[in-house]
Design a protein around this motif. Structure first.
Motif, PDB file in Angstrom:
ATOM      1  N   ARG A  40      27.690 -16.014 -91.999  1.00  0.00           N
ATOM      2  CA  ARG A  40      29.134 -15.891 -92.251  1.00  0.00           C
ATOM      3  C   ARG A  40      29.398 -15.291 -93.625  1.00  0.00           C
ATOM      4  NH1 ARG A  40      29.508 -21.282 -90.023  1.00  0.00           N
ATOM      5  NH2 ARG A  40      29.832 -21.983 -92.147  1.00  0.00           N
ATOM      6  N   ARG A  41      28.620 -15.692 -94.627  1.00  0.00           N
ATOM      7  CA  ARG A  41      28.793 -15.157 -95.978  1.00  0.00           C
ATOM      8  C   ARG A  41      28.443 -13.671 -95.995  1.00  0.00           C
ATOM      9  NH1 ARG A  41      26.402 -19.021 -98.878  1.00  0.00           N
ATOM     10  NH2 ARG A  41      24.351 -18.221 -98.385  1.00  0.00           N
ATOM     11  N   HIS A  42      27.406 -13.286 -95.263  1.00  0.00           N
ATOM     12  CA  HIS A  42      26.980 -11.884 -95.224  1.00  0.00           C
ATOM     13  C   HIS A  42      28.084 -10.981 -94.673  1.00  0.00           C
ATOM     14  CE1 HIS A  42      24.286  -8.471 -94.877  1.00  0.00           C
ATOM     15  NE2 HIS A  42      24.647  -8.338 -93.632  1.00  0.00           N
ATOM     16  N   ARG A  43      28.795 -11.450 -93.666  1.00  0.00           N
ATOM     17  CA  ARG A  43      29.869 -10.622 -93.096  1.00  0.00           C
ATOM     18  C   ARG A  43      31.223 -10.958 -93.711  1.00  0.00           C
ATOM     19  NH1 ARG A  43      28.800 -14.139 -88.618  1.00  0.00           N
ATOM     20  NH2 ARG A  43      30.628 -15.371 -88.116  1.00  0.00           N
ATOM     21  N   ARG A  44      31.205 -11.695 -94.850  1.00  0.00           N
ATOM     22  CA  ARG A  44      32.416 -12.062 -95.600  1.00  0.00           C
ATOM     23  C   ARG A  44      33.391 -12.861 -94.747  1.00  0.00           C
ATOM     24  NH1 ARG A  44      31.438  -6.582 -97.461  1.00  0.00           N
ATOM     25  NH2 ARG A  44      30.646  -6.691 -99.574  1.00  0.00           N
ATOM     26  N   HIS A  45      32.857 -13.765 -93.935  1.00  0.00           N
ATOM     27  CA  HIS A  45      33.618 -14.691 -93.087  1.00  0.00           C
ATOM     28  C   HIS A  45      34.524 -13.981 -92.078  1.00  0.00           C
ATOM     29  CE1 HIS A  45      32.155 -18.200 -95.241  1.00  0.00           C
ATOM     30  NE2 HIS A  45      32.266 -17.473 -96.331  1.00  0.00           N
ATOM     31  N   ALA A  46      34.180 -12.751 -91.737  1.00  0.00           N
ATOM     32  CA  ALA A  46      34.954 -12.023 -90.726  1.00  0.00           C
ATOM     33  C   ALA A  46      34.682 -12.631 -89.358  1.00  0.00           C
ATOM     34  CB  ALA A  46      34.556 -10.551 -90.727  1.00  0.00           C
ATOM     35  N   PRO A  47      35.692 -12.668 -88.501  1.00  0.00           N
ATOM     36  CA  PRO A  47      35.491 -13.229 -87.157  1.00  0.00           C
ATOM     37  C   PRO A  47      34.647 -12.302 -86.285  1.00  0.00           C
ATOM     38  CG  PRO A  47      37.702 -12.325 -87.366  1.00  0.00           C
ATOM     39  CD  PRO A  47      37.062 -12.234 -88.730  1.00  0.00           C
ATOM     40  N   LEU A  48      33.845 -12.913 -85.417  1.00  0.00           N
ATOM     41  CA  LEU A  48      33.047 -12.148 -84.463  1.00  0.00           C
ATOM     42  C   LEU A  48      33.924 -11.690 -83.311  1.00  0.00           C
ATOM     43  CD1 LEU A  48      29.926 -14.462 -84.271  1.00  0.00           C
ATOM     44  CD2 LEU A  48      30.114 -12.297 -85.494  1.00  0.00           C
ATOM     45  N   ALA A  49      33.598 -10.554 -82.736  1.00  0.00           N
ATOM     46  CA  ALA A  49      34.307 -10.028 -81.567  1.00  0.00           C
ATOM     47  C   ALA A  49      33.370 -10.149 -80.376  1.00  0.00           C
ATOM     48  CB  ALA A  49      34.720  -8.578 -81.797  1.00  0.00           C
ATOM     49  N   ILE A  50      33.313 -11.353 -79.796  1.00  0.00           N
ATOM     50  CA  ILE A  50      32.369 -11.621 -78.705  1.00  0.00           C
ATOM     51  C   ILE A  50      33.034 -11.256 -77.385  1.00  0.00           C
ATOM     52  CG2 ILE A  50      30.883 -13.347 -77.645  1.00  0.00           C
ATOM     53  CD1 ILE A  50      31.189 -14.929 -80.275  1.00  0.00           C
ATOM     54  N   GLU A  51      32.864 -10.006 -76.999  1.00  0.00           N
ATOM     55  CA  GLU A  51      33.393  -9.505 -75.735  1.00  0.00           C
ATOM     56  C   GLU A  51      32.229  -8.900 -74.961  1.00  0.00           C
ATOM     57  OE1 GLU A  51      36.385  -6.717 -76.812  1.00  0.00           O
ATOM     58  OE2 GLU A  51      37.544  -8.202 -77.911  1.00  0.00           O
ATOM     59  N   PRO A  52      32.211  -9.048 -73.639  1.00  0.00           N
ATOM     60  CA  PRO A  52      31.079  -8.533 -72.855  1.00  0.00           C
ATOM     61  C   PRO A  52      30.793  -7.053 -73.079  1.00  0.00           C
ATOM     62  CG  PRO A  52      32.479  -9.898 -71.491  1.00  0.00           C
ATOM     63  CD  PRO A  52      33.178  -9.751 -72.822  1.00  0.00           C
ATOM     64  N   ASP A  53      31.832  -6.208 -73.270  1.00  0.00           N
ATOM     65  CA  ASP A  53      31.562  -4.782 -73.459  1.00  0.00           C
ATOM     66  C   ASP A  53      31.129  -4.467 -74.878  1.00  0.00           C
ATOM     67  OD1 ASP A  53      33.890  -5.686 -72.133  1.00  0.00           O
ATOM     68  OD2 ASP A  53      35.032  -3.943 -72.680  1.00  0.00           O
ATOM     69  N   GLY A  54      31.418  -5.327 -75.842  1.00  0.00           N
ATOM     70  CA  GLY A  54      31.089  -5.034 -77.223  1.00  0.00           C
ATOM     71  C   GLY A  54      29.724  -5.506 -77.669  1.00  0.00           C
ATOM     72  N   VAL A  55      29.214  -6.577 -77.055  1.00  0.00           N
ATOM     73  CA  VAL A  55      27.935  -7.151 -77.441  1.00  0.00           C
ATOM     74  C   VAL A  55      26.805  -6.367 -76.786  1.00  0.00           C
ATOM     75  CG1 VAL A  55      26.487  -9.212 -77.341  1.00  0.00           C
ATOM     76  CG2 VAL A  55      28.916  -9.437 -77.787  1.00  0.00           C
ATOM     77  N   SER A  56      25.773  -6.045 -77.560  1.00  0.00           N
ATOM     78  CA  SER A  56      24.626  -5.294 -77.041  1.00  0.00           C
ATOM     79  C   SER A  56      23.369  -6.155 -77.152  1.00  0.00           C
ATOM     80  CB  SER A  56      24.449  -4.011 -77.849  1.00  0.00           C
ATOM     81  OG  SER A  56      23.234  -3.387 -77.538  1.00  0.00           O
ATOM     82  N   VAL A  57      22.646  -6.313 -76.036  1.00  0.00           N
ATOM     83  CA  VAL A  57      21.381  -7.051 -76.009  1.00  0.00           C
ATOM     84  C   VAL A  57      20.339  -6.109 -75.426  1.00  0.00           C
ATOM     85  CG1 VAL A  57      20.162  -9.071 -75.167  1.00  0.00           C
ATOM     86  CG2 VAL A  57      22.604  -9.235 -75.661  1.00  0.00           C
TER      87      VAL A  57
END
Length: 93
Positions: free
Chosen positions: A69-86
């Motif tokens: 969280r500190r690394h991304r400056r506490h920005a919220p995650l955008a956990i959407e099926p089309d946005g997440v890549s595995v």
């Protein structure tokens, strides 16, 4: 020679998991040339797991750590099926 069977462990693979997030610049635009107020970013994790769903779960658990969280400056995650890549990278011995 022993004929006893060994317990089988699940095959592990190394996965690259990218989770988008939005960052907000706290500095004035003139101090950071070419950057606007809010821009998308990607939080990248390399995890070992048996399946893509397990890899995503591991990455999400890591993303909620204080360091992440500190690394991304506490920005919220955008956990959407089309946005997440595995993506499967390789087999782990």
């Amino acid at each position: 020679m022993s004929t006893r069977s060994r317990p089988t462990a699940p095959h592990l693979f190394r996965w690259r998991v990218e989770i988008p997030h939005c960052t907000a610049q706290e500095q004035p635009e003139e101090s950071v040339p070419g950057r606007d107020g809010a821009r998308p970013g990607v939080h990248l994790f390399i995890v070992d797991a048996a399946e893509p769903g397990h890899a995503l779960a591991e990455a999400l658990a890591r993303a909620e750590s204080e360091d992440a969280r500190r690394h991304r400056r506490h920005a919220p995650l955008a956990i959407e099926p089309d946005g997440v890549s595995v993506v499967k990278l390789c087999h782990v011995a």
